[in-house]
Design a protein around this motif. Structure first.
Motif, PDB file in Angstrom:
ATOM      1  N   HIS A 151    -121.225  46.510  63.772  1.00 47.74           N
ATOM      2  CA  HIS A 151    -122.073  47.339  62.926  1.00 47.74           C
ATOM      3  C   HIS A 151    -123.356  46.543  62.675  1.00 47.74           C
ATOM      4  CE1 HIS A 151    -118.632  49.976  61.973  1.00 47.74           C
ATOM      5  NE2 HIS A 151    -117.926  48.855  61.920  1.00 47.74           N
ATOM      6  N   CYS A 186    -126.211  51.814  58.533  1.00 40.50           N
ATOM      7  CA  CYS A 186    -125.694  51.048  59.669  1.00 40.50           C
ATOM      8  C   CYS A 186    -126.621  51.322  60.842  1.00 40.50           C
ATOM      9  CB  CYS A 186    -124.273  51.476  60.004  1.00 40.50           C
ATOM     10  SG  CYS A 186    -123.612  50.672  61.479  1.00 40.50           S
ATOM     11  N   GLU A 188    -126.217  50.177  64.139  1.00 38.94           N
ATOM     12  CA  GLU A 188    -125.661  49.966  65.479  1.00 38.94           C
ATOM     13  C   GLU A 188    -124.681  51.097  65.693  1.00 38.94           C
ATOM     14  OE1 GLU A 188    -126.109  46.803  67.269  1.00 38.94           O
ATOM     15  OE2 GLU A 188    -125.148  47.776  68.964  1.00 38.94           O
ATOM     16  N   PHE A 189    -124.836  51.855  66.767  1.00 39.49           N
ATOM     17  CA  PHE A 189    -123.938  52.982  66.968  1.00 39.49           C
ATOM     18  C   PHE A 189    -122.494  52.485  67.013  1.00 39.49           C
ATOM     19  CE2 PHE A 189    -121.531  55.998  69.587  1.00 39.49           C
ATOM     20  CZ  PHE A 189    -121.609  57.072  68.725  1.00 39.49           C
ATOM     21  N   CYS A 190    -121.656  53.023  66.117  1.00 42.31           N
ATOM     22  CA  CYS A 190    -120.312  52.460  65.968  1.00 42.31           C
ATOM     23  C   CYS A 190    -119.232  53.537  66.006  1.00 42.31           C
ATOM     24  CB  CYS A 190    -120.235  51.656  64.674  1.00 42.31           C
ATOM     25  SG  CYS A 190    -120.729  52.575  63.216  1.00 42.31           S
ATOM     26  N   HIS A 194    -120.920  57.009  62.474  1.00 42.15           N
ATOM     27  CA  HIS A 194    -122.032  56.059  62.363  1.00 42.15           C
ATOM     28  C   HIS A 194    -123.141  56.538  61.426  1.00 42.15           C
ATOM     29  CE1 HIS A 194    -125.513  53.664  63.519  1.00 42.15           C
ATOM     30  NE2 HIS A 194    -126.095  54.746  63.985  1.00 42.15           N
ATOM     31  N   MET A 197    -122.634  56.043  57.741  1.00 40.70           N
ATOM     32  CA  MET A 197    -122.313  54.702  57.269  1.00 40.70           C
ATOM     33  C   MET A 197    -123.499  54.152  56.475  1.00 40.70           C
ATOM     34  SD  MET A 197    -120.486  51.824  59.527  1.00 40.70           S
ATOM     35  CE  MET A 197    -120.136  50.236  58.786  1.00 40.70           C
TER      36      MET A 197
HETATM   37 CU1  CUA Z   1    -121.317  51.180  61.595  1.00 40.53          CU
HETATM   38 CU2  CUA Z   1    -122.960  52.334  62.905  1.00 40.53          CU
END
Ligand code: CUA
Length: 319
Positions: A151, A186, A188-190, A194, A197
């Motif tokens: 993340h 967040c 960063e693609f998670c 996402h 987040m």
């Molecule tokens: Cu955690 Cu995007």
């Protein structure tokens, strides 16, 4: 204005935005001069009737200028970035407190430092989800890690972004110069969640921070009271969490009403009043028979009477 890195509200974000603006201010004249001379030369020296286009070279002054000026610029940018990066990466010096932040799919958990003002009655330390409360004007060190995938923690108005990596600790620091609420995300693609987040940082004036901490500790102590543990555990292990939010717990469902202060409400779902043991038991056991068509299912038969009673006892403490 929403989260926006060029609207700095603390020294960390100011350092990055200063570098940005200096580079931007220098890039504009460079772009104008380079493109301007390209277009000018293209028109002036082109092949046309009465004028032959030819190669020529050897203008010492020009060559000196376009070598020296970019060199000086690049060296200056390096110096400036170096200087600001030292400031940005200097996470330890003068930090007033260290907050451990764990990212997981798809939420953040903030563990406050091991200090007396954040101690719960069971000896553990205050942990919060979604929102981090900090004092204004103090350097806060953030120790980042992740439970699952990578993340990235970013609150643009307060500072630069940093990855939260599983099995690894990274750190950054933040400081808010004025009280207020700062939003982050967040970065960063998670996975599926996402976009949800989110991060909220609330900065309190220094003289109000202890009062905030006291309230947060009282709430957490109430939520973690050993006498209502059975009900809380049942609630968190059952379908309840899918629909209801209880702040301070992992329950973050958005379908049903928030229950954080259910015991202080005048009624249950607008139909049962007052909020007491008898009515809550009726409601949790069989809500559809009281309010036909409601999404909340009947729990009698799904949970035992004892479990329903445990949940009700816990709900009654959510004042
Ligand atoms: Cu955690 Cu995007």
């Amino acid at each position: 204005m929403g989260p926006w890195p060029l609207d700095p509200r603390g020294p960390q974000a100011e350092a990055s935005s200063l570098v940005y603006w200096v580079l931007f201010a220098c890039a504009i004249p460079v772009l104008a001069i380079v493109c301007g001379s390209l277009i000018y030369s293209g028109i002036k020296f082109r092949e046309r009737p009465g004028h032959e286009a030819k190669q020529f070279h050897g203008h010492n002054l020009l060559e000196l200028i376009w070598t020296v000026v970019p060199t000086v610029m690049v060296i200056s940018f390096t110096g400036l970035s170096w200087n600001k990066l030292n400031e940005i990466n200097n996470v330890d010096a003068g930090a007033a407190m260290t907050v451990k932040v764990e990212g997981r799919q798809w939420a953040w958990a903030f563990t406050y430092p091991d200090q007396q003002i954040f101690k719960l009655q069971d000896g553990t330390t205050l942990v919060a989800g979604e929102q981090l409360d900090i004092p204004v004007g103090q350097k806060i060190k953030i120790e980042l890690t992740s439970k699952d995938v990578i993340h990235s923690f970013w609150v643009p108005n307060l500072g630069g972004k940093k990855d939260a990596v599983p099995g690894h600790t990274t750190s950054l620091w933040l400081q808010a110069d004025q009280p207020g609420t700062y939003k982050g995300q967040c970065f960063e693609f998670c996975g599926d969640g996402h976009a949800d987040m989110l991060i909220t940082i609330v900065a309190h004036p220094q003289n109000e921070y202890a009062t905030w901490a006291k309230t947060a500790i009282d709430d957490a102590n109430r939520l973690n009271d050993p006498r209502t543990k059975a009900g809380r555990d049942t609630f968190l292990a059952s379908a309840c969490v899918g629909c209801h939010t209880v702040k301070g717990t992992p329950a973050a469902g958005k379908v049903g009403p928030e229950l954080t202060h259910i015991a202080s409400k005048p009624n249950i779902a607008g139909v049962l009043s007052p909020v007491n043991q008898e009515n809550l038991t009726k409601w949790v056991s069989d809500a559809p028979s009281i309010k036909p068509g409601i999404l909340m299912p009947k729990f009698k038969g799904v949970l035992t009477d004892q479990q329903i009673n445990d949940i009700v006892q816990w709900l009654l403490t959510l004042k």
